[in-house]
Design a protein around this motif. Structure first.
Motif, PDB file in Angstrom:
ATOM      1  N   TYR A 201      49.438  50.561  48.863  1.00  0.00           N
ATOM      2  CA  TYR A 201      50.713  50.056  47.961  1.00  0.00           C
ATOM      3  C   TYR A 201      51.692  49.810  48.719  1.00  0.00           C
ATOM      4  O   TYR A 201      51.972  50.520  49.693  1.00  0.00           O
ATOM      5  CB  TYR A 201      51.078  51.260  46.789  1.00  0.00           C
ATOM      6  CG  TYR A 201      49.997  51.454  45.995  1.00  0.00           C
ATOM      7  CD1 TYR A 201      50.051  51.252  44.684  1.00  0.00           C
ATOM      8  CD2 TYR A 201      49.043  52.402  46.151  1.00  0.00           C
ATOM      9  CE1 TYR A 201      49.193  51.432  43.543  1.00  0.00           C
ATOM     10  CE2 TYR A 201      48.239  52.659  45.343  1.00  0.00           C
ATOM     11  CZ  TYR A 201      48.198  52.444  43.894  1.00  0.00           C
ATOM     12  OH  TYR A 201      47.135  52.642  43.012  1.00  0.00           O
ATOM     13  N   ARG A 203      55.859  47.896  49.412  1.00  0.00           N
ATOM     14  CA  ARG A 203      57.145  47.628  48.682  1.00  0.00           C
ATOM     15  C   ARG A 203      58.077  47.309  49.858  1.00  0.00           C
ATOM     16  O   ARG A 203      57.845  48.027  50.952  1.00  0.00           O
ATOM     17  CB  ARG A 203      57.521  48.580  47.485  1.00  0.00           C
ATOM     18  CG  ARG A 203      58.193  49.861  48.300  1.00  0.00           C
ATOM     19  CD  ARG A 203      58.963  50.601  47.041  1.00  0.00           C
ATOM     20  NE  ARG A 203      59.246  51.854  47.831  1.00  0.00           N
ATOM     21  CZ  ARG A 203      60.388  52.302  47.740  1.00  0.00           C
ATOM     22  NH1 ARG A 203      61.447  51.600  47.334  1.00  0.00           N
ATOM     23  NH2 ARG A 203      60.687  53.667  48.523  1.00  0.00           N
ATOM     24  N   ASN A 209      59.598  49.121  42.562  1.00  0.00           N
ATOM     25  CA  ASN A 209      58.295  49.369  42.530  1.00  0.00           C
ATOM     26  C   ASN A 209      57.520  49.099  43.394  1.00  0.00           C
ATOM     27  O   ASN A 209      57.652  48.179  44.246  1.00  0.00           O
ATOM     28  CB  ASN A 209      58.052  48.687  40.845  1.00  0.00           C
ATOM     29  CG  ASN A 209      58.581  48.969  39.801  1.00  0.00           C
ATOM     30  OD1 ASN A 209      59.181  50.186  39.578  1.00  0.00           O
ATOM     31  ND2 ASN A 209      59.127  47.932  39.114  1.00  0.00           N
ATOM     32  N   THR A 211      53.527  47.767  44.618  1.00  0.00           N
ATOM     33  CA  THR A 211      52.695  46.560  44.190  1.00  0.00           C
ATOM     34  C   THR A 211      51.477  46.870  44.879  1.00  0.00           C
ATOM     35  O   THR A 211      51.409  47.071  46.112  1.00  0.00           O
ATOM     36  CB  THR A 211      53.139  45.282  44.662  1.00  0.00           C
ATOM     37  OG1 THR A 211      54.418  45.127  43.939  1.00  0.00           O
ATOM     38  CG2 THR A 211      52.098  44.366  43.944  1.00  0.00           C
TER      39      THR A 211
END
Length: 226
Positions: A201, A203, A209, A211
């Protein structure tokens, strides 16, 4: 000099790479020590193949040294602090931090004399930032944080690994900066979180958030059940 670090695969199967020359700080979070070794080893390998001369510093375990190979480290003239399984250090944390801050100090000195100086990228790979902060000297720790937060002008790029949350770490790094300075630094930072399930993940630190863009190249080996 453009240096990219491949950290995973897109849904199309194409490699996904982070431009290290575009990010002064790249935070690497991991949920498994085994994945940590793979990430740091691959990171050092990829950087060492792109950078001539002594433009690399490594703070990691002997497992990474064994995986990368001493010849690669010696060929690149890297500043190194290795940690054995027993916790013994090749050099002290204070000494490692001092050498890193000296590089930054020399570059700032050159800039004061020649403001248009362009430096070759200097990459600092740290596998466990919290462990490095166990340095005895509080002054050295303060200098390390200042070097990290002011790395833009010296063309020093920090790849900082930890199993801890970077929300609190980023607050520590940027707490003494003005809002406009903080926003600029956050915009030039990225975090990649690697999971044991084989995903990553990402960012930027000024984003709320995460991604999930692709599959990670790093997965924990699963022991067959009996």
């Amino acid at each position: 000099m453009k240096v990219f670090l491949e950290i995973g695969l897109k849904s199309t199967g194409e490699p996904f790479a982070v431009g290290l020359h575009e990010n002064e700080r790249l935070f690497l979070s991991f949920s498994n020590p085994e994945i940590q070794i793979r990430i740091i080893t691959s990171t050092v390998h990829q950087i060492a193949t792109h950078i001539p001369g002594s433009n690399l510093a490594i703070c990691s375990s002997n497992k990474v040294l064994q995986s990368v190979g001493e010849d690669v480290i010696q060929r690149n003239g890297a500043i190194c602090m290795w940690r054995s399984a027993e916790g013994d250090l090749s050099i002290s944390r204070d000494s490692f931090i001092k050498q890193i801050t000296n590089v930054a100090k020399d570059r700032r000195s050159q800039l004061s004399k020649q403001p248009n100086t362009i430096f070759t990228p200097f990459f600092v790979v740290i596998d466990d930032f919290v462990d490095l902060l166990l340095a005895k000297s509080n002054l050295q720790k303060q200098r390390l944080i200042e070097v990290i937060t002011a790395s833009d002008s010296t063309n020093m790029h920090f790849l900082i690994g930890s199993s801890k949350s970077y929300l609190s770490l980023s607050r520590l790094l940027f707490q003494h900066k003005r809002v406009e300075e903080t926003n600029d630094m956050l915009a030039k930072s990225m975090e990649a979180v690697f999971t044991s399930e084989g995903f990553v993940y990402v960012r930027c630190l000024n984003e709320l958030n995460y991604t999930r863009l692709f599959e990670s190249r790093y997965k924990a080996d699963k022991t067959p059940s009996h």
